[in-house]
Design a protein around this motif. Structure first.
Motif, PDB file in Angstrom:
ATOM      1  N   PRO A 103       7.944   5.609   3.830  1.00 44.23           N
ATOM      2  CA  PRO A 103       7.424   6.947   4.097  1.00 44.23           C
ATOM      3  C   PRO A 103       5.923   6.953   4.384  1.00 44.23           C
ATOM      4  CG  PRO A 103       7.971   6.679   1.758  1.00 44.23           C
ATOM      5  CD  PRO A 103       8.410   5.429   2.446  1.00 44.23           C
ATOM      6  N   ASN A 104       5.265   5.798   4.225  1.00 39.82           N
ATOM      7  CA  ASN A 104       3.823   5.712   4.511  1.00 39.82           C
ATOM      8  C   ASN A 104       3.540   5.140   5.897  1.00 39.82           C
ATOM      9  OD1 ASN A 104       4.835   3.233   3.588  1.00 39.82           O
ATOM     10  ND2 ASN A 104       2.837   2.515   2.889  1.00 39.82           N
ATOM     11  N   LEU A 105       4.586   4.926   6.694  1.00 36.03           N
ATOM     12  CA  LEU A 105       4.395   4.316   8.023  1.00 36.03           C
ATOM     13  C   LEU A 105       4.292   5.376   9.125  1.00 36.03           C
ATOM     14  CD1 LEU A 105       4.502   2.017  10.169  1.00 36.03           C
ATOM     15  CD2 LEU A 105       6.994   2.021   9.911  1.00 36.03           C
TER      16      LEU A 105
ATOM     17  N   LEU B  17      11.365   0.309  10.850  1.00 36.50           N
ATOM     18  CA  LEU B  17      11.009   0.308   9.416  1.00 36.50           C
ATOM     19  C   LEU B  17      10.818   1.726   8.869  1.00 36.50           C
ATOM     20  CD1 LEU B  17       8.361  -2.587   9.271  1.00 36.50           C
ATOM     21  CD2 LEU B  17      10.813  -2.723   8.782  1.00 36.50           C
ATOM     22  N   ILE B  18      10.832   2.728   9.756  1.00 36.09           N
ATOM     23  CA  ILE B  18      10.516   4.093   9.315  1.00 36.09           C
ATOM     24  C   ILE B  18      11.421   4.590   8.177  1.00 36.09           C
ATOM     25  CG2 ILE B  18      10.533   6.528  10.110  1.00 36.09           C
ATOM     26  CD1 ILE B  18       9.092   5.456  12.655  1.00 36.09           C
TER      27      ILE B  18
ATOM     28  N   ASN C 149       0.839  -1.212   0.000  1.00 34.92           N
ATOM     29  CA  ASN C 149       0.000   0.000   0.000  1.00 34.92           C
ATOM     30  C   ASN C 149       0.871   1.258   0.000  1.00 34.92           C
ATOM     31  OD1 ASN C 149      -2.835  -1.062   0.334  1.00 34.92           O
ATOM     32  ND2 ASN C 149      -1.874  -1.996   2.120  1.00 34.92           N
ATOM     33  N   PRO C 150       1.769   1.412  -0.995  1.00 38.68           N
ATOM     34  CA  PRO C 150       2.721   2.527  -0.923  1.00 38.68           C
ATOM     35  C   PRO C 150       2.043   3.899  -0.974  1.00 38.68           C
ATOM     36  CG  PRO C 150       2.807   1.465  -3.082  1.00 38.68           C
ATOM     37  CD  PRO C 150       1.930   0.612  -2.221  1.00 38.68           C
ATOM     38  N   ASP C 151       0.812   3.962  -1.494  1.00 43.54           N
ATOM     39  CA  ASP C 151       0.143   5.265  -1.620  1.00 43.54           C
ATOM     40  C   ASP C 151      -0.858   5.517  -0.503  1.00 43.54           C
ATOM     41  OD1 ASP C 151       1.572   5.820  -3.929  1.00 43.54           O
ATOM     42  OD2 ASP C 151       0.189   4.598  -5.122  1.00 43.54           O
ATOM     43  N   ASN C 152      -0.792   4.679   0.516  1.00 39.07           N
ATOM     44  CA  ASN C 152      -1.700   4.869   1.656  1.00 39.07           C
ATOM     45  C   ASN C 152      -0.921   4.868   2.959  1.00 39.07           C
ATOM     46  OD1 ASN C 152      -3.472   3.095  -0.482  1.00 39.07           O
ATOM     47  ND2 ASN C 152      -4.594   4.740   0.536  1.00 39.07           N
ATOM     48  N   ILE C 153      -1.496   5.552   3.938  1.00 44.20           N
ATOM     49  CA  ILE C 153      -0.853   5.605   5.251  1.00 44.20           C
ATOM     50  C   ILE C 153      -1.189   4.322   6.026  1.00 44.20           C
ATOM     51  CG2 ILE C 153      -0.830   6.820   7.476  1.00 44.20           C
ATOM     52  CD1 ILE C 153       0.392   8.540   5.388  1.00 44.20           C
ATOM     53  N   VAL C 154      -0.170   3.735   6.620  1.00 46.69           N
ATOM     54  CA  VAL C 154      -0.370   2.577   7.491  1.00 46.69           C
ATOM     55  C   VAL C 154       0.001   3.006   8.909  1.00 46.69           C
ATOM     56  CG1 VAL C 154       0.316   0.195   7.988  1.00 46.69           C
ATOM     57  CG2 VAL C 154       0.134   0.977   5.602  1.00 46.69           C
ATOM     58  N   MET C 155      -1.025   3.040   9.771  1.00 49.04           N
ATOM     59  CA  MET C 155      -0.804   3.485  11.155  1.00 49.04           C
ATOM     60  C   MET C 155      -0.714   2.252  12.052  1.00 49.04           C
ATOM     61  SD  MET C 155      -3.519   6.612  11.435  1.00 49.04           S
ATOM     62  CE  MET C 155      -4.759   6.194  10.223  1.00 49.04           C
TER      63      MET C 155
ATOM     64  N   GLU D  92       8.386  14.164   6.844  1.00 52.45           N
ATOM     65  CA  GLU D  92       7.287  14.798   6.092  1.00 52.45           C
ATOM     66  C   GLU D  92       5.943  14.543   6.788  1.00 52.45           C
ATOM     67  OE1 GLU D  92       9.694  12.938   4.650  1.00 52.45           O
ATOM     68  OE2 GLU D  92      10.746  14.677   3.787  1.00 52.45           O
ATOM     69  N   LEU D  93       5.720  13.303   7.207  1.00 55.76           N
ATOM     70  CA  LEU D  93       4.449  13.008   7.892  1.00 55.76           C
ATOM     71  C   LEU D  93       4.361  13.772   9.213  1.00 55.76           C
ATOM     72  CD1 LEU D  93       3.704   9.168   7.479  1.00 55.76           C
ATOM     73  CD2 LEU D  93       3.082  11.069   6.000  1.00 55.76           C
ATOM     74  N   ILE D  94       5.493  13.873   9.908  1.00 60.37           N
ATOM     75  CA  ILE D  94       5.490  14.598  11.187  1.00 60.37           C
ATOM     76  C   ILE D  94       5.199  16.086  10.941  1.00 60.37           C
ATOM     77  CG2 ILE D  94       6.958  15.313  13.157  1.00 60.37           C
ATOM     78  CD1 ILE D  94       5.879  12.376  13.301  1.00 60.37           C
ATOM     79  N   GLU D  95       5.757  16.632   9.859  1.00 59.59           N
ATOM     80  CA  GLU D  95       5.456  18.038   9.519  1.00 59.59           C
ATOM     81  C   GLU D  95       3.955  18.221   9.287  1.00 59.59           C
ATOM     82  OE1 GLU D  95       9.582  19.353   7.331  1.00 59.59           O
ATOM     83  OE2 GLU D  95       7.778  19.073   6.091  1.00 59.59           O
TER      84      GLU D  95
END
Ligand code: PMP
Length: 356
Positions: free
Chosen positions: A199-201, A194-195, A172-178, A226-229
């Motif tokens: 970049p989607n994790l 794995l971070i 799922n590279p184009d989706n966020i996995v939480m 980027e996600l943290i920003e």
């Protein structure tokens, strides 16, 4: 409901937290807190910070992020702190999920996910776990939706291996996995390492469980910069000072006091394994929990009754009145003495029932 409430909030069904009794007559094993106080260093630093409460706290949580980054093996820019992991979840849902980015999570999991999805108008699908409460990752692979998994999951306590989590991330590279790692310190493999590759994790952590700081309200998001920003955009638009100065210092102390942290974990694991063994011997089914709680079922003693009977004996545990969980009961791991008392009482009640 008043006539002033905006229409979009009419349909909310807020999360119902476990009971927090106002007196201490109970052995309280219903909300998965640590049975031990926070680290003495955390307590001392929090007390010192009390004298600075006239000033705003550091909105960037600079020292806390630096300390956590060293312990968790990431960069400080890869961490955002918020007011408990529930708060982190809210920012993550608001930032990354909407009608165009719906969400998948297991049907048996932390029930707050539903409330927070409703609040943020996030469409979601619940994927059934199997009869043994196991998550099958194929259900989430190449799904084209955002994914949220508690690992270990609640209330089963069962963990997925990291190799399985990785399958969801890769496909799922184009989706966020939480990955909600509220209980990871008690057992299981953290996805934090794995971070750098994904970049989607987004990993979510809390200080409420393994650090014994549920009352301080401190949670973290760990992900690529980027996600943290993105998360900070939301957090700083709503509540930039969401970590108070005492909690911030307590968090630093808790992270620095490694030996206290490790000794608490060791005790919880030993108590858990001992209790699970004794319950299995008494005929209970106990899921293979690697957390600080046990999820149990007995063929002749329904979870609801166990919960009610223990309450009469001043012991609080948790029952979930939902079709898949109603036979079960969840018991948080207490101290050695608390667990001894609970097991004696529970096994005594069972014997009375079987003799009757
Ligand atoms: N995630 C899971 C799986 C939980 O069980 C809980 C608390 N019960 C939380 C998150 C929230 O923890 P907190 O808001 O206290 O950090």
């Amino acid at each position: 409901m008043s006539r002033f409430l905006t229409e979009k909030h009419n349909a909310l069904s807020p999360y119902v937290p476990g009971e927090q009794p106002k007196d201490d007559q109970y052995i309280k094993l219903n909300t998965n807190e640590l049975p031990f106080p926070p680290s003495p260093l955390a307590q001392r630093l929090a007390r010192e910070a009390a004298g600075t409460l006239n000033l705003y706290s550091d909105p960037d949580c600079t020292v806390l992020r630096k300390t956590a980054a060293e312990v968790w093996g990431v960069d400080p820019d890869e961490i955002m702190f918020a007011n408990g992991s529930d708060d982190v979840l809210n920012y993550a849902f608001a930032a990354f999920c909407d009608e165009k980015h719906p969400l998948l999570f297991p049907d048996v999991t932390y029930s707050f996910y539903r409330s927070i999805a409703a609040l943020n108008h996030v469409p979601y699908t619940e994927i059934p776990v199997d009869e043994e409460f196991r998550i099958h990752v194929e259900d989430y692979c190449s799904c084209g939706k955002n994914v949220l998994i508690a690992n270990p999951n609640a209330p089963s306590g069962i963990a997925l291996p990291l190799s399985e989590i990785e399958k969801i991330l890769i496909s799922n590279p184009d989706n966020i996995v939480m990955i909600d790692e509220a209980y990871i310190d008690f057992g299981g493999e953290s996805a934090v390492r794995l971070i750098p590759q994904y970049p989607n994790l987004l990993v979510i952590r809390t200080f409420s469980k393994s650090f014994g700081m549920a009352g301080a309200r401190l949670g973290a998001a760990i992900a690529c910069k980027e996600l943290i920003e993105n998360l900070n955009r939301l957090r700083n638009s709503l509540n930039p000072y969401c970590i108070n100065a005492m909690t911030m210092k307590a968090g630093i102390g808790a992270l620095l006091d490694r030996s206290y942290f490790e000794s608490c974990l060791k005790r919880v694991r030993a108590i858990r394994e001992d209790a699970a063994g004794r319950l299995r011997e008494a005929g209970f089914t106990v899921t293979p929990s690697v957390t600080n709680f046990l999820f149990v079922k007995h063929p002749s003693y329904p979870g609801k009754e166990i919960c009610e009977d223990l309450r009469k004996k001043n012991i609080l545990i948790r029952h979930f009145d939902t079709p898949r969980l109603k036979e079960w009961a969840r018991i948080s791991i207490g101290s050695e003495e608390e667990m001894q008392a609970v097991l004696e009482t529970l096994l005594g009640l069972l014997k009375e029932k079987e003799d009757a």
